[in-house]
Enzyme design. Structure first.
Site, mmCIF file in Angstrom:
data_model
loop_
_atom_site.group_PDB
_atom_site.id
_atom_site.type_symbol
_atom_site.label_atom_id
_atom_site.label_comp_id
_atom_site.label_asym_id
_atom_site.label_seq_id
_atom_site.Cartn_x
_atom_site.Cartn_y
_atom_site.Cartn_z
ATOM 1 N N HIS A 1 -6.269 -0.700 6.709
ATOM 2 C CA HIS A 1 -7.164 0.461 6.206
ATOM 3 C C HIS A 1 -6.412 1.465 5.597
ATOM 4 O O HIS A 1 -6.679 2.017 4.518
ATOM 5 C CB HIS A 1 -8.095 0.927 7.472
ATOM 6 C CG HIS A 1 -8.648 -0.425 8.293
ATOM 7 N ND1 HIS A 1 -10.153 -0.810 7.660
ATOM 8 C CD2 HIS A 1 -8.473 -1.113 9.169
ATOM 9 C CE1 HIS A 1 -10.092 -1.764 8.397
ATOM 10 N NE2 HIS A 1 -9.471 -1.843 9.245
HETATM 11 C C1 BDR Z 1 -10.003 2.704 11.344
HETATM 12 O O1 BDR Z 1 -10.397 2.850 12.535
HETATM 13 C C2 BDR Z 1 -8.727 3.030 13.108
HETATM 14 O O2 BDR Z 1 -8.837 1.998 14.171
HETATM 15 C C3 BDR Z 1 -7.919 2.795 12.002
HETATM 16 O O3 BDR Z 1 -6.692 3.370 12.176
HETATM 17 C C4 BDR Z 1 -8.652 3.116 10.847
HETATM 18 O O4 BDR Z 1 -8.300 4.371 10.405
HETATM 19 C C5 BDR Z 1 -10.717 1.357 10.504
HETATM 20 O O5 BDR Z 1 -12.018 1.444 10.948
#
Ligand code: BDR
Ligand code: CA
Length: 317
Positions: free
Chosen positions: A243
């Site tokens: 992500h």
């Molecule tokens: C987001 O949620 C977090 O757990 C990750 O670091 C990312 O920023 C993804 O949904």
């Protein structure tokens, strides 16, 4: 060419850690004014520590790291330790870094730094709950004019949620903060699950990364092991979505993403769908007079993002 001044606001967090590696590798292009940690994937004392561990790992200990808000604006902290591990960086031996945390509060840093810049000059990259910037906007609305754009990881439209059936983690963790950001009038670019779920850390890609061989690339692979397993098992894919690095990829090369200017509203009232991002992608609601407020990413050149990531990690050799 002049460097782009940016502030990074994050909750490392495994994918946040790789995002920081990417950003730190590009300091010839990015003027990183500071990194601000927030309580998110793990509590604030750990996110601030983990950010400094990445500074030490990469040799960028001159980048100031600040601690921001401990908890969301209006709810308790909801961590994601099931994904990132109790320490927030499974796959890394965590320790107390020599590099100190800055004494100033992260929100004060954001306010003072933005005030010292010209209008529309600074890019904010946010890869955690948006509590810090929302607090800064509430305390000092004048700083909004100083921001060029906010590039954030959050939300989902076709892939609706990853922490509840309706919501993505960063927005769910602090929906009230996200609501303030989207209603701020500042330009936002939203990199949500619709694109990050195509940027999969497949076995072949992790192997390619490992072949780079330097300690930063190897650490990135060590992080991706446990991180990817969790999401691969959950989604039945070859590798989990990467992500947060997509935000820095966007800043460095926006052409890797296709965006559409849309209205996005955050659900802050419903217990069932709290943190849901309602994206009016088709502008299909004639009766809706809600203003377009975000550039919503809906296509991504995933190979291009990985090529960029490899090039970034190679700089540490
Ligand atoms: C987001 O949620 C977090 O757990 C990750 O670091 C990312 O920023 C993804 O949904
Ligand atoms: Ca994150």
């Amino acid at each position: 060419m002049a460097k782009l001044p940016i502030i990074i606001d994050c909750d490392p967090g495994q994918d946040d850690a790789i995002m920081l590696m990417m950003a730190f590798s590009q300091r010839d292009k990015l003027d990183i004014l500071g990194v601000v940690a927030v309580g998110g994937n793990v509590p604030l004392d750990k996110t601030g520590r983990n950010a400094r561990i990445i500074c030490e790992l990469t040799g960028h200990t001159d980048i100031p790291v600040y601690a921001g808000c401990v908890r969301p604006l209006a709810r308790d902290l909801h961590t994601a330790v099931e994904v990132h591990g109790e320490e927030g960086m499974s796959g890394v031996d965590v320790y107390e870094p020599d590099m100190p945390l800055q004494k100033k509060h992260g929100v004060d840093f954001i306010i003072e730094t933005l005030r010292a810049h010209k209008d529309a000059e600074v890019v904010l990259v946010i890869t955690g709950p948006m509590t810090n910037l929302a607090t800064a906007f509430t305390q000092a609305p004048d700083i909004k004019s100083k921001i060029k754009e906010i590039v954030l990881m959050g939300g989902g439209r076709t892939i609706v949620g990853n922490v509840t059936p309706s919501a993505e983690y960063n927005i769910y963790a602090d929906p009230h903060a996200a609501d303030i950001i989207y209603k701020s009038g500042v330009k936002t670019v939203t990199i949500g699950l619709d694109v990050t779920h195509r940027v999969l850390a497949s076995k072949a890609r992790v192997q390619r990364m490992k072949s780079i061989g330097n300690k930063v690339a190897v650490t990135a692979c060590n992080i991706l092991g446990p991180y990817s397993f969790y999401d691969s098992d959950k989604y039945g894919t070859d590798g989990g979505p990467l992500h947060d690095p997509c935000t820095i990829a966007y800043v460095l090369d926006p052409g890797l993403f296709t965006t559409k200017f849309c209205n996005l509203e955050v659900e802050t009232g419903s217990e069932l769908t709290l943190g849901h991002t309602s994206v009016d992608f088709w502008h299909g609601m004639p009766e809706s007079e809600r203003p377009k407020n975000t550039h919503w990413a809906y296509e991504v050149d995933d190979d291009g993002v990985y090529d960029l990531l490899y090039r970034c990690l190679e700089t540490f050799s």
